[in-house]
Write an enzyme that holds these catalytic residues in place. Structure first.
Site: not given
Ligand code: AMP
Length: 296
Positions: A41, A45-47, A158-160, A187
């Site tokens: 949550g 924009e990444g999500h 995400g590759e993050k 992103v």
């Molecule tokens: P999180 O909510 O932080 O657990 O992230 C959920 C998914 O979104 C994971 O697969 C992350 O790698 C991806 N994600 C988070 N930030 C970014 C970003 N800036 N660019 C690409 N994917 C992202």
């Protein structure tokens, strides 16, 4: 025409694991695919880029899970303060035409407490795992549960969180999980800062400092483009960061694309590598990484 997508209506929100499981099983039984985007949550924009990629899977319903998973947080980490913005998240997912959102509580996900868990391979003890013991066991366990409950054919990461992505790929391969993983590039803001839910912890000054993290990775990438050695590529990134003593660098590492150590990798020519870092800016711990083509 994709009959399960609902680009203008609000997604169906499930908080019950059984209800989600029944709904997704019915979709699979009707011959359709399910694309899952697991998140914690505080969506940005990444999500949403992951969601847009998921929407491209043909004949698929898109399921987004929002769950701050206690099992992947260690003592002293930010489980209690992690941003929770459910209403705004659902609004964003509506605008993207997501079909279903899964918003379980910890009790729904772990009715028997933390009992059976996934034991990741040795990579889980390195890099992030060195300071976050149990983190990847928690992430792999919750994602396995989400894969099963959503009956997904495809899942987006995400590759993050590059190490998480590689460990997820290892698990899918090693445990023969019947789904395809899709990596999505990082992103970034225009200034290079990788989008992260944790960026909202940063003050204005800290945000300016945090932007230096990606700049150090670009410095490393440039060193590689100039034909420098692995040590010099890491050195270039570290040297860049050393200009900012308020950035508390935890690690800067260069690995191969599957995060194997370069000393164990005998490839020659142009080798695809990853430059990865973790650092604290104020009290906020941030991670970032970048692909680097190393000449060997
Ligand atoms: P999180 O909510 O932080 O657990 O992230 C959920 C998914 O979104 C994971 O697969 C992350 O790698 C991806 N994600 C988070 N930030 C970014 C970003 N800036 N660019 C690409 N994917 C992202």
């Amino acid at each position: 025409m994709d009959s399960v997508s609902s680009s203008s209506s609000t997604p169906k929100v499930f908080s019950s694991a059984q209800d989600l499981s029944e709904a997704t099983a019915a979709i699979r039984n009707s011959g359709k695919n399910i694309a899952l985007v697991p998140t914690m949550g505080a969506l940005h924009e990444g999500h949403l880029t992951l969601v847009r990629n998921a929407k491209k899977i043909p004949n698929a319903a898109v399921v987004v899970s929002i769950f701050v998973n206690p099992l992947q947080f260690g003592p002293g980490e930010d489980l209690d303060t992690y941003p929770r913005t459910l209403d705004a998240d659902i609004e964003k997912l509506s605008a993207e035409g997501v079909d279903m959102v899964f918003t379980p509580t910890p009790e729904v996900m772990y009715p028997n407490g933390f009992r059976t868990t996934i034991d990741p391979g040795p990579l889980a003890k390195e890099l992030e795992g060195a300071t976050r013991p149990g983190h990847f066991a928690g992430a792999l366990t919750v994602c396995t549960k989400l894969f099963n409950l959503s009956h997904c054919t495809d899942a987006f990461f995400g590759e993050k969180d590059y190490q998480q992505l590689v460990l997820m790929q290892e698990m899918v391969e090693d445990l023969n999980l019947p789904l395809t993983l899709h990596p999505v590039p990082i992103v970034r803001e225009e200034n290079g800062l990788a989008l992260s839910s944790r960026n909202r912890y940063l003050s204005a000054d800290e945000t300016r400092l945090a932007q230096k993290l990606s700049k150090s990775l670009f410095a490393g990438r440039e060193a590689a483009q100039n034909g420098m050695s692995a040590e010099d590529v890491k050195g270039a990134a570290r040297k860049y960061l050393a200009q900012f003593p308020d950035i508390d660098v935890e690690y800067v590492e260069l690995r191969d694309a599957r995060l194997g150590k370069l000393e164990d990798n005998n490839d020659t020519g142009v080798v695809e590598c990853r430059l990865l870092l973790a650092a604290r800016v104020g009290t906020t711990r941030l991670i970032d990484n970048m692909g680097v083509m190393l000449q060997r």
